[in-house]
Design an enzyme around this catalytic site. Structure first.
Site, PDB file in Angstrom:
ATOM      1  N   GLU A  96      35.588  69.646  37.772  1.00  0.00           N
ATOM      2  CA  GLU A  96      36.396  70.572  36.852  1.00  0.00           C
ATOM      3  C   GLU A  96      36.725  71.707  37.451  1.00  0.00           C
ATOM      4  OE1 GLU A  96      34.525  71.322  33.042  1.00  0.00           O
ATOM      5  OE2 GLU A  96      36.184  72.288  32.323  1.00  0.00           O
ATOM      6  N   ASN A 104      39.554  66.209  25.271  1.00  0.00           N
ATOM      7  CA  ASN A 104      38.059  66.320  25.640  1.00  0.00           C
ATOM      8  C   ASN A 104      37.546  67.373  24.654  1.00  0.00           C
ATOM      9  OD1 ASN A 104      35.811  66.891  27.842  1.00  0.00           O
ATOM     10  ND2 ASN A 104      36.339  68.987  27.063  1.00  0.00           N
ATOM     11  N   GLU A 105      36.335  66.781  24.227  1.00  0.00           N
ATOM     12  CA  GLU A 105      35.608  67.439  23.113  1.00  0.00           C
ATOM     13  C   GLU A 105      36.782  68.066  22.002  1.00  0.00           C
ATOM     14  OE1 GLU A 105      32.769  70.186  24.727  1.00  0.00           O
ATOM     15  OE2 GLU A 105      31.564  68.499  25.711  1.00  0.00           O
ATOM     16  N   TYR A 110      24.019  66.509  27.091  1.00  0.00           N
ATOM     17  CA  TYR A 110      23.494  67.401  28.147  1.00  0.00           C
ATOM     18  C   TYR A 110      21.886  67.520  28.119  1.00  0.00           C
ATOM     19  CZ  TYR A 110      27.856  68.641  30.256  1.00  0.00           C
ATOM     20  OH  TYR A 110      29.199  68.669  30.638  1.00  0.00           O
ATOM     21  N   GLU A 124      30.100  62.922  30.196  1.00  0.00           N
ATOM     22  CA  GLU A 124      29.537  64.168  30.722  1.00  0.00           C
ATOM     23  C   GLU A 124      27.959  64.012  30.407  1.00  0.00           C
ATOM     24  OE1 GLU A 124      31.395  67.979  29.499  1.00  0.00           O
ATOM     25  OE2 GLU A 124      33.054  67.197  29.691  1.00  0.00           O
ATOM     26  N   GLN A 162      28.124  68.773  37.359  1.00  0.00           N
ATOM     27  CA  GLN A 162      29.521  68.401  38.023  1.00  0.00           C
ATOM     28  C   GLN A 162      29.282  67.977  39.495  1.00  0.00           C
ATOM     29  OE1 GLN A 162      29.913  70.810  35.573  1.00  0.00           O
ATOM     30  NE2 GLN A 162      31.882  70.698  34.399  1.00  0.00           N
TER      31      GLN A 162
HETATM   32  O1  AHR Z   1      30.624  70.672  31.734  1.00  0.00           O
HETATM   33  C1  AHR Z   1      30.632  71.997  31.364  1.00  0.00           C
HETATM   34  C2  AHR Z   1      31.541  71.917  30.022  1.00  0.00           C
HETATM   35  O2  AHR Z   1      30.732  71.123  29.088  1.00  0.00           O
HETATM   36  C3  AHR Z   1      32.880  71.106  29.848  1.00  0.00           C
HETATM   37  O3  AHR Z   1      33.948  71.643  30.638  1.00  0.00           O
HETATM   38  C4  AHR Z   1      32.832  70.660  28.379  1.00  0.00           C
HETATM   39  O4  AHR Z   1      33.574  69.419  28.138  1.00  0.00           O
HETATM   40  C5  AHR Z   1      31.367  70.649  27.956  1.00  0.00           C
HETATM   41  O5  AHR Z   1      31.377  71.375  26.839  1.00  0.00           O
END
Ligand code: AHR
Length: 519
Positions: free
Chosen positions: A45, A191-192, A258, A315, A364
């Protein structure tokens, strides 16, 4: 006389305290799902120094490079056989206008990267630089379109620019130095979209997906796999609505998950944490993600019994506080033995879900969140997470062998998460069969205090141990730095053997990750 038995009993109890015992039983007759290589996907990213400094230094840099890509990072990524890379974001994708990133560099407009620290983006790394990198690495590109602030026309033209042999966009591409189209299979449509990608409701986004994806055309035999923006973690309503309203019009639906201690306030240091925080992270990425995948997949199964729509965890990874002294908007974090354990528990879990889950992308690839590599000027370190990816390479495109684990458990909770404590086994395992018949066994012992003697019932599989590797360290906080890059590195493992009954016996040290190949 009476004291002796007591003493003996105490002495006999010692080894039991020092070493636990667990069993793993393989079920090779049920092995049928391939672990797509895309399960080992990466995410690049425009965020902090992921692209600039991490992957790209430009052809005029003093840092050794090939056409602007750093040589050390290129080699590191080749060594883990990166199969796929997602780009340009993340949140960045929904502010990115691809036409700003083509043509002569001096003419490329600048923009403010509003999501990530307000840094000025000079667009010197654009479509050509990304797709050429994928060719150098021999990996699949996964390009995320701008639905949040872009237009349908922009999206349509981008796909044409990248993949058409002829026509106006192909002509422009040729003027910019690239004759042949690239092969681009994976297209992310936003995305999101529930958050940084437009704060939409799933009903509205579902319609936008149908509209935008209509104009992502397939040119000259380039087959597209169109991915819809999916839910975050426990948002089952998003998935339900997308499956109901979009269904098999999408090839894939994404999910983000996450391992993050809290979304508001301090997420805790990457290198200074308690044993409770360590165990919480291991449970969150093991049994925690299992619960989410079970529920998300059950919804998908309800609407798509033929298993046509892939679930893409595009992600995932750990999210800790940024390193002191760095820009908080750049999400640069260190990576400790705890992160390696999270990677091993996660990958072992992902292998069990490959019927529906066709891709995952760790966040990432460089210098951001749970990275493979960290760079500083001309220096690069490989993280403990990188080494787990390296040890797990043989599993790509191998057939998952289901298994059962019997191990002691621990209970972990996070007072900020407001969820029930999670109970997780100390041992995590997965197994797979490569095309040449090699059996790959992947093991992790999360226990910080005790080693574990594993008896692995190979269920009739015969062979010898042909390779074995261990990743461990003295302390859960151990990590690699630019001054000490080799604190946590894998070495040959000598603690495994096959016994007379044909079981694989593995003496797993505390806090260790072991991979074995049997052939
Ligand atoms: O990975 C960091 C961020 O986390 C990404 O840009 C986003 O898609 C997510 O909220």
């Amino acid at each position: 006389m009476k004291r002796l038995p007591l003493l003996l009993a105490a002495l006999m109890a010692l080894p039991a305290m020092a070493q636990k015992q667990s069993t793993v039983t393989l079920r090779p007759s049920e092995a049928k799902e391939t672990i797509n290589k895309e399960i080992y996907g990466q995410f690049a990213e425009h965020l902090g120094s992921c692209i600039y400094g991490g992957l790209w230094v430009g052809p005029d840099s003093d840092i050794p490079n090939t056409n602007g890509y750093r040589n050390d990072v290129l080699q590191a990524l080749r060594d883990i056989k990166v199969p796929l890379m997602r780009w340009p974001g993340g949140c960045f994708a929904d502010e990115y206008h691809w036409m700003d990133g083509i043509g002569p560099k001096e003419n490329r407009p600048r923009m403010v990267n509003n999501n990530w620290g307000g840094t000025v983006e000079d667009n010197s790394f654009g479509t050509h630089e990304f797709l050429n990198l994928c060719e150098l690495l021999d990996c699949e590109p996964y390009v995320s379109m701008n639905v949040g602030s872009g237009t349908v026309e922009e999206t349509a033209k981008w796909v044409e620019y990248m993949t058409a042999e002829s026509g106006p966009m192909a002509k422009l591409r040729k003027q910019n130095g690239r004759e042949k189209p690239w092969k681009v299979k994976y297209i992310g449509v936003g995305n999101e979209s529930w958050g940084c990608g437009g704060t939409m409701r799933p009903e509205y986004y579902g319609d936008l997906f149908r509209r935008y994806s209509t104009y992502c055309r397939e040119y000259d035999g380039n087959k597209l796999y169109k991915v819809a923006s999916g839910a975050s973690d426990y948002d089952y309503d998003w998935t339900e609505t997308m499956m109901k309203n979009v269904g098999t019009r999408m090839h894939g639906l994404s999910l983000h998950y996450y391992t993050c201690y809290t979304w508001d306030g301090s997420k805790g240091s990457a290198t200074d944490f308690t044993a409770d925080q360590y165990y919480w992270a291991v449970a969150k990425c093991g049994v925690g993600v299992q619960e989410v995948l079970d529920k998300q997949i059950a919804i998908m199964d309800k609407y798509d019994s033929k298993n046509k729509v892939g679930l893409l965890l595009d992600e995932w990874g750990t999210w800790w506080d940024t390193e002191p002294g760095t820009n908080p908007g750049h999400l640069f974090q260190q990576n400790a033995m705890r992160d390696a354990m999270v990677a091993a528990f996660s990958l072992n879990t992902f292998h069990q879900y490959t019927r529906r889950m066709k891709m995952t992308n760790i966040a990432q690839v460089a210098n951001v969140l749970q990275s493979m590599v960290l760079t500083k000027d001309n220096k690069m370190v490989l993280t403990p997470t990188y080494y787990v990816f390296k040890m797990y390479v043989p599993n790509m495109e191998a057939v998952n062998i289901p298994l059962d684990i019997q191990s002691d458990t621990f209970s972990a909770e996070n007072e900020r998460e407001k969820s029930q404590p999670r109970t997780s086994p100390y041992i995590s395992a997965s197994a797979s069969r490569s095309a040449d018949g090699t059996i790959n066994i992947n093991l992790a012992n999360a226990d910080l205090k005790q080693s574990n003697k594993l008896t692995i019932n190979l269920a009739g599989i015969k062979g010898k141990i042909v390779a074995s590797t261990i990743l461990t360290s003295k302390d859960m906080k151990d990590h690699n730095t630019f001054d000490r890059p080799s604190t946590v590195i894998p070495v040959e493992f000598k603690g495994a053997k096959i016994d007379k009954q044909g079981n694989l016996i593995v003496d797993m040290p505390k806090m260790s990750i072991v991979t074995l190949q049997v052939k």
